[in-house]
Enzyme design. Structure first.
Site, PDB file in Angstrom:
ATOM      1  N   MET A 289       9.836  25.927 119.179  1.00 48.95           N
ATOM      2  CA  MET A 289       8.793  25.231 119.933  1.00 48.95           C
ATOM      3  C   MET A 289       9.234  23.814 120.244  1.00 48.95           C
ATOM      4  O   MET A 289       9.790  23.119 119.396  1.00 48.95           O
ATOM      5  CB  MET A 289       7.500  25.232 119.096  1.00 48.95           C
ATOM      6  CG  MET A 289       6.355  24.433 119.681  1.00 48.95           C
ATOM      7  SD  MET A 289       5.816  25.096 121.279  1.00 48.95           S
ATOM      8  CE  MET A 289       5.218  23.604 122.072  1.00 48.95           C
ATOM      9  N   GLU A 290       8.939  23.374 121.484  1.00 47.64           N
ATOM     10  CA  GLU A 290       9.522  22.130 122.009  1.00 47.64           C
ATOM     11  C   GLU A 290       8.721  20.866 121.726  1.00 47.64           C
ATOM     12  O   GLU A 290       8.838  19.897 122.473  1.00 47.64           O
ATOM     13  CB  GLU A 290       9.675  22.271 123.525  1.00 47.64           C
ATOM     14  CG  GLU A 290       8.362  22.300 124.323  1.00 47.64           C
ATOM     15  CD  GLU A 290       7.836  23.690 124.645  1.00 47.64           C
ATOM     16  OE1 GLU A 290       7.061  23.825 125.609  1.00 47.64           O
ATOM     17  OE2 GLU A 290       8.194  24.637 123.935  1.00 47.64           O
ATOM     18  N   GLU A 324      14.955  24.322 123.960  1.00 49.74           N
ATOM     19  CA  GLU A 324      13.938  23.362 123.495  1.00 49.74           C
ATOM     20  C   GLU A 324      14.253  21.942 123.965  1.00 49.74           C
ATOM     21  O   GLU A 324      13.352  21.172 124.278  1.00 49.74           O
ATOM     22  CB  GLU A 324      13.807  23.396 121.969  1.00 49.74           C
ATOM     23  CG  GLU A 324      13.481  24.776 121.389  1.00 49.74           C
ATOM     24  CD  GLU A 324      12.399  25.540 122.138  1.00 49.74           C
ATOM     25  OE1 GLU A 324      11.447  24.902 122.659  1.00 49.74           O
ATOM     26  OE2 GLU A 324      12.491  26.776 122.215  1.00 49.74           O
ATOM     27  N   GLU A 346       8.749  27.286 131.324  1.00 49.48           N
ATOM     28  CA  GLU A 346       9.569  28.255 130.612  1.00 49.48           C
ATOM     29  C   GLU A 346      10.723  28.811 131.435  1.00 49.48           C
ATOM     30  O   GLU A 346      11.828  28.981 130.939  1.00 49.48           O
ATOM     31  CB  GLU A 346       8.700  29.393 130.075  1.00 49.48           C
ATOM     32  CG  GLU A 346       7.707  28.934 129.011  1.00 49.48           C
ATOM     33  CD  GLU A 346       8.354  28.247 127.814  1.00 49.48           C
ATOM     34  OE1 GLU A 346       9.587  28.320 127.664  1.00 49.48           O
ATOM     35  OE2 GLU A 346       7.631  27.630 127.021  1.00 49.48           O
TER      36      GLU A 346
END
Length: 914
Positions: A289-290, A324, A346
């Site tokens: 998760m970024e 990420e 994305e």
């Protein structure tokens, strides 16, 4: 100015709740959150206080924001300095179905003024993988340790603190975290100071963030250790892991430094924060998760042991970090306005993996695997239940469903096609313009197309001029790969055809002398593939082609249903969609396929390995929609006896193995065995040539891993013998013998076939020195024929002690692929549906993966009836999930496929049996 406390629990509030939409009103906008969080890792609860500075845009008595599973103990609205109108008698109302709460003032708040919302609350640490949740790990001595970490995207920040939880409500965040002295707290920003509140309690103050969306906020309280480096641009990068795995963090640290430097140069925009932490979380649902400045990962996506990890794991880790870190610009700095355009985040991050890793880690040869993505996306996109890249969504479950192959893989494939079409320089200048123009803001699809349209790169020698209408015309005399057509490039008109309609085009090519006739239609598999309503589907297709006479890539933008290209001379063959850079498939009419099959037979290296892989893929897709016979597709595979490259080989397996899997599910012993033998025989020479070592390039090593695994699972005797020999030596050494990293999976799979071997592997699975091998061991364990062991694996995966729940989706799908396990997996899915939804969330890609993975090899009417019956018995929200439609369509397609082609395959195999 506090609240009618009876309403605080929010039971009866909905009747007079002041708002009736899923999306929040725009009357009140957050500017700055001051958040204090205090988790208790013993009681697994946390308390919090949030002060939100807000601006009131129009007079209102109600402030509506998000909250989920929070117990509010106090709420107030305070007028900012110099604000003449205070709020009075503030009441709190809840609307749990929409996860909203409202602060109601007796007097309206005045437009043009600022206020502060002050809310105190408490909650339980979440037991799932989202919100502020509990994670655990065992030390080498077996002690269980607890940590707390966050995962907010897309709609779970509201589980950690009351907030305006939509991506367009960007604000600054100042975070304070209370913790025990022996713990460490991390957040998006660097630590500014720590204050001792008591001998047993420390309060950490973090710097104020830049303006950002709530879903990117993150904090972790743990006993992690870290290592750090400074990038060329002066950013401090650190990797955080559980203490005993810190020695596996070095590869990720070096990769992150290289990649962050690459992005700062490529985007010409400095990374705006002073640090970037990468943390490996022991319990994690997705890959990573970024969160801005504090990216989080599942351990297998970050930790690398040079002694033990395989080449495929190195590739995956590098790609995940690249993904990420790309988000720090695409997504974090510039964010989509709403989740319908999630693909802007994305698809881009997926696409940037290719670009960045290519430059920073050329030895990984990422371009070899990019194609696979486009084929995977097409698999889903060919179904009627697919959706356009940009799709309206409202509630949390629909939002989660956007995180699928279409947003990620198809998004990245159409961007790759656009870059190939515009040329790398034009594409890059447009991206930079887009990021600079919209920094710290939110965007829609068309903002990107606008930025890519008005570009005249001055790069290189090519002459371009900006016409009066603001469009860029290319000079016709420039190199052939640059010129398309004289007309202006309308990027928006072109890209709308790829993002606003679902599916993709099939281009049919008919060669008559020098004339190449082209026709496009919507490729759809399935029963109603000829529904008349969709004649309107038309794409702007950037066609590319090479011929037997010219290997220079020729380009042609097809905007109409039919068209003709005139070649300078007659040719023996023509191959469209060069290197499969375009997101479309091609059918060659008349003897077009025969000529290409012939070419592959006589001299397959005349065209690139990506071109060969795309021919293998396309021909089987054409069989699906009855454009070609299955015999023709099998004729093409014969050439593969001489194939040595990873892409065509994996593609060949990808087309052939599922066919025999369908037969396996119907116990069609003879033909199934013949087909298995045919496939093994195709690759036999290559399998026999494989060294059982870690030598060779990354592609060669990945191919070795796939081939040996394939051979051992199909019980190809030479492979099984060798693997058994390795396994017994390894077992005798009590697991201390070093096995080559890329052959481990094959060795484990063969070893797991005996009961003793299986038990031994399970004991190693739990041992800390095999942490990087967990996925490989799990896949071996799930291939046993022992049903009790398979059942135990699934139950344990859901319980989450020996096998972590994060690995359950992978386990159940592996069991479902096992001929001895597919009934068990389906029964398990039905009996535990509620528990799965609780853990993994309705709409998540984990649930979608389980549903499609467990059912996608069914091909009988009774199986279809069972699947339909179970899912239609669920409550409406579940029954309407897209993955269920996909599962049903896939089974229908399988049934039709088997009815149509089974006999023909049987005949072909008898004719072509070696």
């Amino acid at each position: 100015s506090c609240c009618g406390l009876p309403d605080l629990k929010g039971s009866g509030g909905s009747a007079q709740f002041p708002w009736d939409k899923v999306r929040l009103p725009r009357h009140v906008v957050p500017l700055h959150y001051h958040l204090l969080i205090h988790p208790n890792l013993t009681t697994l609860t946390f308390t919090g206080t949030v002060d939100i500075d807000v601006a009131v845009a129009q007079p209102t008595k109600a402030v509506v924001l998000h909250g989920k599973r929070l117990r509010v103990t106090g709420a107030a609205i305070e007028a900012g300095a110099g604000n003449p109108c205070a709020a009075r008698d503030v009441r709190l109302l809840w609307h749990p179905p929409r996860e909203q709460l409202a602060l109601l003032s007796a007097e309206p708040l005045c437009a043009g003024h600022n206020y502060t919302l002050r809310i105190q609350y408490s909650a339980n640490l979440s037991d799932s993988f989202h919100g502020f949740y509990k994670s655990t790990y065992r030390t080498q001595e077996g002690e269980l340790r607890v940590l707390a970490s966050t995962h907010f995207e897309p709609t779970s920040a509201r589980m950690a603190f009351p907030c305006f939880d939509e991506p367009a409500f960007k604000a600054r965040f100042s975070i304070k975290i209370r913790r025990e002295p022996n713990h460490l707290a991390l957040s998006n920003m660097p630590l500014v100071k720590s204050v001792n509140i008591a001998s047993w309690l420390v309060e950490d103050h973090f710097d104020t963030s830049v303006k950002m969306s709530t879903y990117l906020v993150a904090f972790i309280v743990s006993d992690f250790k870290s290592i750090s480096k400074i990038t060329n641009h002066g950013v401090k990068i650190s990797i955080y892991t559980v203490p005993e795995k810190i020695n596996q963090a070095h590869y990720a640290l070096d990769a992150a430094v290289k990649l962050l430097d690459f992005y700062e140069d490529y985007f010409s925009i400095p990374y705006p924060l002073p640090k970037q932490d990468l943390a490996a979380i022991p319990d994690f649902q997705s890959g990573a998760m970024e969160n801005w400045g504090l990216t989080t990962y599942r351990e297998s996506a970050l930790l690398y042991d040079p002694e033990k990890s395989s080449a495929s794991s190195r590739l995956w880790i590098t790609m995940t970090i690249a993904h990420e870190l790309a988000h720090q610009w695409f997504g974090n700095l510039v964010t989509m306005e709403w989740w319908n355009d999630l693909w802007l985040n994305e698809g881009f991050a997926k696409f940037m993996e290719l670009l960045s890793v290519n430059v920073t880690h050329p030895e990984l040869r990422v371009e070899d695997y990019f194609l696979r993505r486009c084929f995977d996306a097409m698999e889903v996109d060919a179904l009627n239940s697919s959706h356009p890249v940009s799709t309206p969504v409202e509630d949390p479950a629909q939002i989660l469903e956007m995180f699928d192959e279409v947003s990620y893989e198809k998004g990245s494939c159409i961007l790759n096609m656009l870059r190939d079409f515009l040329t790398a320089d034009v594409f890059k200048s447009g991206l930079v313009q887009y990021l600079q123009k919209y920094s710290y803001q939110n965007t829609k699809n068309e903002d990107l197309w606008d930025s890519l349209t008005n570009i005249c790169p001055t790069v290189g020698t090519e002459k371009s001029e900006l016409q009066g209408d603001g469009f860029c015309r290319r000079n016709q005399q420039s190199s052939s790969n640059a010129h398309w057509t004289k007309e202006t490039l309308d990027v928006k008109a072109m890209m709308d055809t790829w993002t606003l309609q679902k599916g993709f085009p099939l281009v049919t090519v008919t060669v008559r002398g020098k004339n190449v006739h082209l026709q496009q239609e919507h490729y759809k598999k399935g029963v109603d593939s000829l529904s008349p309503t969709e004649n309107g589907y038309l794409w702007h297709i950037p066609l590319t082609y090479i011929t037997s006479k010219s290997h220079t890539v020729q380009r042609f933008l097809m905007r109409t249903k039919t068209d003709v290209i005139i070649l300078p001379e007659e040719v023996e063959w023509v191959k469209f969609n060069v290197d499969m850079n375009g997101y479309y498939i091609v059918h060659y009419e008349d003897d077009g396929w025969d000529r290409l099959i012939n070419l592959l037979r006589e001299n397959h290296t005349v065209i690139s390995s990506n071109d060969r892989a795309s021919l293998i893929n396309n021909i089987f897709q054409l069989v699906r929609i009855k454009k070609l016979s299955i015999s023709k597709a099998f004729d093409l595979t014969l050439y593969m006896k001489r194939e040595t490259q990873i892409m065509p080989i994996l593609q060949g397996m990808n087309e052939l193995v599922p066919i025999y899997k369908l037969m396996e599910r119907r116990d069609m012993d003879d033909t199934e065995k013949q087909l298995k033998d045919y496939i093994v025989n195709l690759f036999k020479d290559l399998i026999d040539k494989q060294l059982w070592s870690d030598e060779g390039s990354v592609s060669e090593r990945m191919l070795r891993q796939s081939l040996l695994m394939f051979a051992c699972v199909r019980r190809y005797q030479p492979c099984v013998d060798k693997a058994e020999e390795y396994f017994s030596k390894w077992q005798k050494s009590n697991g201390t013998l070093r096995l080559p990293a890329d052959v481990k999976t094959a060795v484990y799979i063969v070893g797991a076939q005996t009961s003793e071997g299986w038990d031994f592997l399970l004991s190693k699975y739990q041992h800390h020195s095999f942490s990087v091998d967990k996925d490989k061991i799990a896949s071996a364990l799930s291939l046993t024929r022992n049903k009790d062991k398979l059942q135990w694996l699934m139950e344990e995966g859901l319980r989450g002690d020996i096998i972590k729940t994060q690995d359950f989706p992978y386990i159940i799908v592996s069991v479902a692929r096992n001929p001895s396990g597919y009934h068990l997996a389906w029964t398990f899915l039905r009996e535990n549906w509620e528990k799965l939804i609780e853990k993994f969330e309705l709409g998540s890609s984990s649930i979608a993966g389980i549903v499609t993975g467990v059912t996608n090899q069914y091909s009988t009417r009774p199986q279809l009836a069972q699947v339909k019956e179970f899912f239609s018995s669920l409550e409406e929200k579940s029954a309407q999930l897209r993955c269920i439609q996909q599962a049903i369509e896939t089974i229908e397609d399988n049934i039709e496929w088997m009815d149509r082609y089974f006999e023909e395959i049987k005949t072909w195999l008898q004719k072509n049996q070696p």
